[in-house]
Scaffold this active site. Structure first.
Site, PDB file in Angstrom:
ATOM      1  N   SER A   1     -20.140  12.065 -36.608  1.00 44.30           N
ATOM      2  CA  SER A   1     -19.802  10.663 -36.412  1.00 44.30           C
ATOM      3  C   SER A   1     -20.859   9.749 -37.025  1.00 44.30           C
ATOM      4  O   SER A   1     -21.303   9.989 -38.153  1.00 44.30           O
ATOM      5  CB  SER A   1     -19.621  10.423 -34.903  1.00 44.30           C
ATOM      6  OG  SER A   1     -19.014   9.193 -34.650  1.00 44.30           O
TER       7      SER A   1
ATOM      8  N   ASP B   1      -8.593  12.523 -37.752  1.00 43.57           N
ATOM      9  CA  ASP B   1      -9.734  11.814 -37.157  1.00 43.57           C
ATOM     10  C   ASP B   1      -9.758  10.359 -37.649  1.00 43.57           C
ATOM     11  O   ASP B   1      -9.729  10.102 -38.851  1.00 43.57           O
ATOM     12  CB  ASP B   1     -11.012  12.564 -37.587  1.00 43.57           C
ATOM     13  CG  ASP B   1     -12.290  11.930 -37.055  1.00 43.57           C
ATOM     14  OD1 ASP B   1     -12.231  10.831 -36.474  1.00 43.57           O
ATOM     15  OD2 ASP B   1     -13.352  12.560 -37.229  1.00 43.57           O
TER      16      ASP B   1
ATOM     17  N   HIS C   1     -11.327  13.148 -33.471  1.00 44.83           N
ATOM     18  CA  HIS C   1     -12.732  12.967 -33.847  1.00 44.83           C
ATOM     19  C   HIS C   1     -13.638  13.931 -33.089  1.00 44.83           C
ATOM     20  O   HIS C   1     -14.751  14.229 -33.513  1.00 44.83           O
ATOM     21  CB  HIS C   1     -13.136  11.517 -33.556  1.00 44.83           C
ATOM     22  CG  HIS C   1     -14.512  11.171 -34.027  1.00 44.83           C
ATOM     23  ND1 HIS C   1     -14.912  11.322 -35.336  1.00 44.83           N
ATOM     24  CD2 HIS C   1     -15.590  10.674 -33.369  1.00 44.83           C
ATOM     25  CE1 HIS C   1     -16.174  10.936 -35.451  1.00 44.83           C
ATOM     26  NE2 HIS C   1     -16.609  10.551 -34.284  1.00 44.83           N
TER      27      HIS C   1
END
Ligand code: NAG
Ligand code: NAG
Length: 341
Positions: A226, A284, A336
């Site tokens: 991320s 994602d 994600h």
């Protein structure tokens, strides 16, 4: 941010600048992300992207079967998976005991690893660790992502700032070497006086630890999930510019990395020749933020997990609209958090 502040930042870097920093000429590139359709009315969404679209290889994605990606070998997939596990460990740094690399998830997959340092910066809360494995001749710097993906996806701001080596880069991300954890907070904090002391303090921990630990034949692995992926890339560029590291001794693995900057910045990242494996899991949402409509573009190195079986293709063109971008706007926050396992 004014150029003056960057001058101050560069002046504060006490190390020899090994790489000349030349601004690239403006580039015009196609921004591949074209939404395949509009979302059905009432679909929960953020920035025009669905936040919880159930993955379906057949219905939600345009022409996946025709994607331009090249299937990667099983050993390459294993490599990407291995470092995804290490990225996950960054969420468990609390369980490290001294230099002992112990945790409830994947630490045992990396026998012989010793912890050199952990960090959790006071103001921006960037969390991660630095470790060394002499069997593998590896140094690992691993960054955790934001503690709340939902807030991250909803609250992300799109402001950019100039990057010294060229182009524009996401303000929060740039600030985040290695501070940023919550972009929203970071973006507002950049204007707070005193920030640079804080910045230098934390950046130096990673930088100096790595430079002092790198021995001949060792390889630096920068890894992040991320927002941690963005920080890993920016830190890789920092080592490239200031310590003379290159793809012979540095490798970067990111998972669900958001778009980091504009086309000029992407071109600069490409030009360094640094090896960056930028993995995206199915639909994602985060790699589609900030949206390309806001002037953002990915650098090269997209490895797209294109189905729930976990198969991976290398997409030679960044923001190729037949790879991860083909899922837009049918994206998902839960995806994600799902990188194979
Ligand atoms: C997302 O969708 C799944 C399946 O449709 C559902 O079980 C889950 O609760 C949803 N999550 C959120 C955060 O809306
Ligand atoms: C970066 O490299 C990728 C892959 O070669 C390419 O598709 C992309 O257009 C490049 N980006 C820029 C801004 O030149």
């Amino acid at each position: 941010m004014t150029p003056l502040r960057f001058t101050a930042l560069l002046a504060a870097t006490q190390l020899v600048i090994a790489r000349p920093i030349a601004a690239p000429a403006k580039v015009t590139v196609k921004q591949g992300e074209q939404p395949t359709a509009t979302l059905p009315k009432g679909t929960p969404q953020a920035h025009g992207l669905a936040t919880n679209w159930t993955w379906s290889e057949s219905s939600s994605v345009k022409s996946v079967s025709k994607n331009n990606g090249v299937p990667v070998s099983i050993s390459q997939v294993d490599d990407l998976k291995k470092f995804a596990r290490l990225a996950t460990v960054a969420y468990c740094t609390d369980s490290f005991q001294g230099t002992s690399f112990t945790c409830k998830n994947y630490c045992s997959d990396f026998p012989g690893t010793i912890v050199l340092s952990t960090f959790d910066t006071p103001e921006y809360g960037t969390v991660g660790f630095i470790a060394r494995n002499d069997n593998q001749k590896a140094i690992y710097v691993v960054y955790r992502g934001s503690s709340s993906t939902t807030n991250f996806a909803q609250d992300i701001k799109f402001a950019t700032t100039s990057y010294p080596a060229g182009g524009e880069v996401h303000l929060g991300s740039f600030v985040g070497i290695p501070h940023a954890d919550q972009w929203k907070i970071t973006i507002f904090h950049i204007i707070v006086p005193g920030f640079y002391e804080n910045y230098e303090e934390s950046r130096d921990l990673v930088y100096n630890t790595v430079v002092s630990q790198m021995k001949k034949g060792y390889k630096l692995h920068l890894i992040g999930h991320s927002l941690g992926g963005s920080v890993a890339v920016l830190q890789a560029l920092d080592f490239y510019q200031n310590a003379g590291f290159d793809n012979s001794n540095t490798i970067t693995y990111t998972y669900g990395e958001p778009r980091l900057g504009d086309p000029d910045f992407a071109r600069y990242v490409n030009k360094t020749g640094l090896r960056i494996f930028r993995t995206i899991s199915m639909n994602d949402i985060v790699p589609h933020l900030p949206p390309s409509a806001f002037g953002y573009l990915h650098h090269s190195g997209e490895y797209w997990i294109k189905n729930s079986a976990g198969d991976v293709v290398l997409c030679a063109i960044a923001d190729d609209d037949t790879c991860a971008d083909s899922t837009v706007p049918f994206t998902s926050i839960p995806a994600h958090l799902l990188y194979w396992e």
